[in-house]
Structures are given as structure tokens and as C-alpha cells.
Design an enzyme around this catalytic site. Structure first.
Site, PDB file in Angstrom:
ATOM      1  N   HIS A   1       8.033 -30.552  10.911  1.00  0.00           N
ATOM      2  CA  HIS A   1       7.206 -29.600  10.375  1.00  0.00           C
ATOM      3  C   HIS A   1       6.395 -29.678   9.198  1.00  0.00           C
ATOM      4  O   HIS A   1       5.238 -29.084   9.266  1.00  0.00           O
ATOM      5  CB  HIS A   1       8.256 -28.283  10.093  1.00  0.00           C
ATOM      6  CG  HIS A   1       9.178 -28.007  11.017  1.00  0.00           C
ATOM      7  ND1 HIS A   1       8.847 -27.349  12.168  1.00  0.00           N
ATOM      8  CD2 HIS A   1      10.422 -28.376  11.205  1.00  0.00           C
ATOM      9  CE1 HIS A   1      10.010 -27.387  12.934  1.00  0.00           C
ATOM     10  NE2 HIS A   1      10.947 -27.814  12.310  1.00  0.00           N
TER      11      HIS A   1
ATOM     12  N   THR B   1       2.589  -1.595   8.929  1.00  0.00           N
ATOM     13  CA  THR B   1       2.823  -2.512  10.041  1.00  0.00           C
ATOM     14  C   THR B   1       3.051  -3.978   9.562  1.00  0.00           C
ATOM     15  O   THR B   1       3.884  -4.664  10.251  1.00  0.00           O
ATOM     16  CB  THR B   1       1.779  -2.697  11.179  1.00  0.00           C
ATOM     17  OG1 THR B   1       0.675  -3.125  10.492  1.00  0.00           O
ATOM     18  CG2 THR B   1       1.599  -1.387  11.743  1.00  0.00           C
ATOM     19  N   GLY B   2       2.933  -4.187   8.239  1.00  0.00           N
ATOM     20  CA  GLY B   2       2.826  -5.708   7.666  1.00  0.00           C
ATOM     21  C   GLY B   2       1.554  -6.287   8.247  1.00  0.00           C
ATOM     22  O   GLY B   2       1.507  -7.462   7.795  1.00  0.00           O
ATOM     23  N   ILE B   3       0.879  -5.805   9.023  1.00  0.00           N
ATOM     24  CA  ILE B   3      -0.007  -6.526   9.815  1.00  0.00           C
ATOM     25  C   ILE B   3      -1.476  -6.768   8.808  1.00  0.00           C
ATOM     26  O   ILE B   3      -1.814  -7.978   8.589  1.00  0.00           O
ATOM     27  CB  ILE B   3      -0.557  -5.895  11.198  1.00  0.00           C
ATOM     28  CG1 ILE B   3       0.508  -5.984  12.233  1.00  0.00           C
ATOM     29  CG2 ILE B   3      -1.925  -6.727  11.411  1.00  0.00           C
ATOM     30  CD1 ILE B   3       0.394  -5.194  13.392  1.00  0.00           C
TER      31      ILE B   3
ATOM     32  N   HIS C   1      10.395 -23.776   9.175  1.00  0.00           N
ATOM     33  CA  HIS C   1       9.481 -24.461  10.104  1.00  0.00           C
ATOM     34  C   HIS C   1       8.069 -24.038   9.254  1.00  0.00           C
ATOM     35  O   HIS C   1       7.199 -25.021   9.721  1.00  0.00           O
ATOM     36  CB  HIS C   1       9.336 -23.516  11.425  1.00  0.00           C
ATOM     37  CG  HIS C   1      10.528 -24.088  12.348  1.00  0.00           C
ATOM     38  ND1 HIS C   1      10.550 -23.907  13.834  1.00  0.00           N
ATOM     39  CD2 HIS C   1      11.615 -24.575  12.014  1.00  0.00           C
ATOM     40  CE1 HIS C   1      11.514 -24.326  14.126  1.00  0.00           C
ATOM     41  NE2 HIS C   1      12.406 -24.631  13.081  1.00  0.00           N
TER      42      HIS C   1
ATOM     43  N   ASP D   1       0.840  -1.204   0.161  1.00  0.00           N
ATOM     44  CA  ASP D   1       0.052   0.193  -0.020  1.00  0.00           C
ATOM     45  C   ASP D   1       0.894   1.213   0.000  1.00  0.00           C
ATOM     46  O   ASP D   1       2.113   1.365  -0.210  1.00  0.00           O
ATOM     47  CB  ASP D   1      -1.000   0.033   1.040  1.00  0.00           C
ATOM     48  CG  ASP D   1      -0.355   0.199   2.595  1.00  0.00           C
ATOM     49  OD1 ASP D   1       1.101   0.213   2.684  1.00  0.00           O
ATOM     50  OD2 ASP D   1      -1.141   0.264   3.632  1.00  0.00           O
TER      51      ASP D   1
ATOM     52  N   CYS E   1       3.246  -3.125   4.253  1.00  0.00           N
ATOM     53  CA  CYS E   1       2.186  -1.884   4.448  1.00  0.00           C
ATOM     54  C   CYS E   1       3.039  -1.345   5.585  1.00  0.00           C
ATOM     55  O   CYS E   1       4.157  -1.714   5.949  1.00  0.00           O
ATOM     56  CB  CYS E   1       0.743  -2.544   4.398  1.00  0.00           C
ATOM     57  SG  CYS E   1       0.550  -3.376   6.194  1.00  0.00           S
TER      58      CYS E   1
END
Ligand code: RB5
Length: 159
Positions: free
Chosen positions: A139, A73-75, A104, A13, A71
């Protein structure tokens, strides 16, 4: 030189635009094929779900094999990308999280928060992400449980 079919999609973004450009230049300089899904500038406010979804569609449709989303925060953009079942998007903060996301979690998309980490840290983390293999072994079963068919029984079990 990566294989020809290994196309890396990248999307951000407005808050992630500048870091996206830095990372894209690194990818191109390393010889990767890059699919830039926008946004096209850092001044026009856009909605991160649109760009996370565009990247996820490229992965799900096979037009890209791996991805990078950015973005503030990346969240938000990682949540958006992860709504596509074929995407395992890991929000990473450094080389360690990027490396473990591959070893992992077999993550196929990495997310960064441009307002959280510096460009040099993100560049190092992306290199690590792209060069680290999935460890498999114990994993593999866990990652398998992330697929839609396995997710439903898990959710029932904890309900
Ligand atoms: C945009 O202001 C910001 O909310 C966005 O980049 C991101 O941080 C959302 O998770």
C-alpha cells in the site's frame, strides 16, 4: 493518552454540526487534544467548502495531525479537504471503511455524512479510524502515487 503533539482538528457545516459535537465529546473524553474549527451551531446555514478548507489548512500547516469533517452527506466537505495535497480524506460509512481507510490509504482525515449514518455508527467508525495503523507494504507505493509529484505522470498516462 495520545502523544501531546497529536492534535485532532474537527470541522463541520450546519448539517454536520450535531454529529461534530458528539464526536468532539468522544475525542475529549478519550483524552485527545481537539481543535474545533466550527461551525458553531446547526441553525445558521454555512458553506461546507470553507470548513473543509479550514481543516485542510490546519493539517497542511502542522497545527493538527489528524482530522474529522462532517457535512450532510460527507461528500462536499471531503472534496474540499482533499484539495489540499497533504490531506488524504476518506468518506467513511462504518467501521470497515474507517479501518481500511487507515490500513490501505493511510487516511489522515475522516469524513462523515450526518444525514446518511447514525451517530453510533460514526462513533464506532471514528474509534476504529484512530486506533488502526497504516499497513504499509504494497500500500505504501500506492499511497505515494497520491502525492502531487506522482499524480501528474499518472494523469498523463491515462490521458
Ligand atoms: C448542506 O445542505 C449540504 O449540501 C451539505 O451539508 C453537504 O451534504 C454537501 O455535500
Amino acid at each position: 493518552m495520545p502523544p501531546a503533539a497529536d492534535i485532532i482538528a474537527i470541522a463541520a457545516d450546519h448539517a454536520g454540526f450535531a454529529l461534530k459535537e458528539v464526536l468532539k465529546e468522544d475525542l475529549l473524553a478519550a483524552g485527545h487534544q481537539v481543535m474545533d474549527l466550527g461551525t458553531a451551531d446547526g441553525t445558521t446555514s454555512v458553506d461546507y467548502p470553507d470548513f473543509g478548507a479550514a481543516l485542510a489548512r490546519a493539517i497542511a500547516g502542522g497545527q493538527a495531525t489528524r482530522g474529522v469533517v462532517v457535512c450532510g452527506t460527507g461528500i462536499g466537505i471531503s472534496i474540499a479537504a482533499n484539495r489540499e495535497p497533504k490531506v488524504r480524506c476518506a468518506l467513511c460509512h462504518d467501521v470497515t471503511t474507517a479501518k481500511l481507510a487507515r490500513e490501505h490509504n493511510d487516511a489522515n482525515v475522516i469524513a462523515f455524512g450526518a444525514r446518511v449514518i447514525g451517530a453510533e455508527v460514526a462513533r464506532d467508525a471514528l474509534r476504529s479510524f484512530l486506533t488502526t495503523a497504516f499497513a504499509g507494504g504494497r500500500h505504501a507505493g500506492r499511497v505515494g502515487k497520491l502525492t502531487p509529484s506522482e499524480t501528474k505522470p499518472n494523469l498523463k498516462a491515462i490521458a
